[in-house]
Design an enzyme around this catalytic site. Structure first.
Site, PDB file in Angstrom:
ATOM      1  CG  ASP A  52     -81.599 -34.202  65.163  1.00 36.89           C
ATOM      2  OD1 ASP A  52     -80.509 -33.662  64.625  1.00 36.89           O
ATOM      3  OD2 ASP A  52     -82.187 -33.414  66.013  1.00 36.89           O
TER       4      ASP A  52
ATOM      5  CE  LYS B 264     -84.041 -24.946  64.749  1.00 38.63           C
ATOM      6  NZ  LYS B 264     -82.898 -25.677  65.278  1.00 38.63           N
TER       7      LYS B 264
ATOM      8  CG  MET C 220     -78.188 -26.255  57.667  1.00 35.84           C
ATOM      9  SD  MET C 220     -78.345 -25.464  59.329  1.00 35.84           S
ATOM     10  CE  MET C 220     -76.666 -24.958  59.795  1.00 35.84           C
TER      11      MET C 220
HETATM   12  N1  SAH Z   1     -74.866 -32.103  62.827  1.00 39.18           N
HETATM   13  C1  SAH Z   1     -74.904 -32.469  61.466  1.00 39.18           C
HETATM   14  C2  SAH Z   1     -75.413 -30.986  60.500  1.00 39.18           C
HETATM   15  C3  SAH Z   1     -76.900 -30.576  61.148  1.00 39.18           C
HETATM   16  S1  SAH Z   1     -76.954 -29.061  59.961  1.00 39.18           S
HETATM   17  C4  SAH Z   1     -73.775 -33.005  60.721  1.00 39.18           C
HETATM   18  O1  SAH Z   1     -72.730 -33.232  61.580  1.00 39.18           O
HETATM   19  O2  SAH Z   1     -73.924 -33.634  59.757  1.00 39.18           O
HETATM   20  C5  SAH Z   1     -78.135 -29.698  58.859  1.00 39.18           C
HETATM   21  C6  SAH Z   1     -77.088 -29.735  57.430  1.00 39.18           C
HETATM   22  O3  SAH Z   1     -76.360 -31.042  57.505  1.00 39.18           O
HETATM   23  C7  SAH Z   1     -78.173 -29.976  56.275  1.00 39.18           C
HETATM   24  O4  SAH Z   1     -79.028 -28.927  55.874  1.00 39.18           O
HETATM   25  C8  SAH Z   1     -77.172 -30.625  55.219  1.00 39.18           C
HETATM   26  O5  SAH Z   1     -76.236 -29.371  54.879  1.00 39.18           O
HETATM   27  C9  SAH Z   1     -76.184 -31.315  56.129  1.00 39.18           C
HETATM   28  N2  SAH Z   1     -76.517 -32.820  56.090  1.00 39.18           N
HETATM   29  C10 SAH Z   1     -76.811 -33.460  57.048  1.00 39.18           C
HETATM   30  N3  SAH Z   1     -77.103 -34.850  56.780  1.00 39.18           N
HETATM   31  C11 SAH Z   1     -76.712 -34.854  55.657  1.00 39.18           C
HETATM   32  C12 SAH Z   1     -76.709 -36.031  54.498  1.00 39.18           C
HETATM   33  N4  SAH Z   1     -77.121 -37.071  54.599  1.00 39.18           N
HETATM   34  N5  SAH Z   1     -76.296 -35.567  53.054  1.00 39.18           N
HETATM   35  C13 SAH Z   1     -75.992 -34.210  52.813  1.00 39.18           C
HETATM   36  N6  SAH Z   1     -76.036 -33.276  53.552  1.00 39.18           N
HETATM   37  C14 SAH Z   1     -76.475 -33.748  55.085  1.00 39.18           C
END
Ligand code: SAH
Length: 264
Positions: free
Chosen positions: A37, A60, A174
């Protein structure tokens, strides 16, 4: 299940490569193919992956700029697994939180491919820890909810009314481009206007930035708040604890000490 390869659906953790589990690390060291990813740290691949593994960047907004549709990711999983290969499908954070794991599981099941699911530290938990915001601190919140408002249909009016009143901590994934709208809706349904909202950008990475607002500071339509992705929005009384317990100031990682031979 037939005697094909195997797909490991694994969470990479929230950003800091050291947040990966030993189990995922062990599979990365053995993998023939890694589908990764845009949210999974490059350091993980560079430092820990089997050097002969084929690395396929999907996602994406992956760093290569290529957008990979979910159907193509499903096809790739099947394509490699049917060659008898060990495939690690590495996803940012946890595999089950706001990801397309369901599509991938359906595809794997349909093609009778063996799989395992390995959890990861979701960004809400990474952000909470590295921002010093304990999500269910005693006397502050009894529950936490993971939500998304990436489009306006994900939360209906009745739910906003309830969210505005709840003492639960709310974490929005998101949704950083909806920061002002979230504040407005909470206010519209009579949330305490002095309630705090934290925006945590690039949580657990050396670029982490945490900003804290009161709902009423975000009600101006003309306000433009620049937010770097990925970012989370945390709402609730627990955000008040950030000032006191913030400890992480973008320290660099020290990954080399466990680079070789862990959990083989
Ligand atoms: N599976 C992932 C989430 C995927 S959706 C998880 O468990 O974290 C993608 C969203 O995750 C982003 O738009 C943001 O809101 C959040 N996100 C993922 N990594 C992040 C990070 N390092 N800091 C802040 N938000 C994060």
């Amino acid at each position: 299940m037939n005697n094909q390869g195997k797909v490991i659906l694994a969470g990479a953790g929230a950003g800091d490569p050291e947040l990966i589990t030993l189990k995922t690390l062990r599979y990365l060291q053995k993998a023939d193919v890694i589908l990764t990813d845009y949210l999974a740290s490059n350091v993980i691949i560079d430092e820990f992956a089997n050097p002969t593994a084929e690395i396929v960047y999907v996602g994406k907004q992956c760093k290569s700029g290529i957008k990979t549709p979910q159907a193509s990711i499903n096809d790739l999983l099947i394509h490699y697994a049917q060659q008898g290969l060990l495939v690690v499908r590495l996803k940012g954070g946890d595999v089950s939180i706001f990801s397309n794991i369901y599509d991938e599981l359906i595809t794997l099941k349909k093609h009778q491919i063996n799989f395992e699911i390995i959890p990861g530290i979701t960004s809400a938990l990474g952000a909470a820890a590295y921002a010093g915001i304990p999500l269910t601190a005693r006397e502050y919140a009894n529950a936490v909810r993971f939500l998304t408002f990436y489009n306006t249909h994900t939360i209906e009016t009745a739910q906003w009314k309830e969210l505005a009143k709840t003492e639960d901590t709310l974490v929005f994934y998101m949704s950083s481009d909806k920061l002002i709208t979230i504040a407005q809706l909470l206010c519209q349904y009579e949330a305490d206007a002095s309630k705090k909202i934290a925006v945590v950008e690039q949580a657990t990475t050396p670029h982490q930035r945490v900003r804290v607002f009161e709902i009423n500071e975000l009600l101006n339509e003309n306000l433009s708040i620049d937010i770097i992705s990925p970012a989370l929005i945390i709402v609730g009384k627990v955000v008040n604890l950030h000032n006191e317990f913030s400890w992480f100031h973008g320290q660099n990682y020290e990954v080399s000490y466990f680079k070789q031979g862990v959990a083989t």
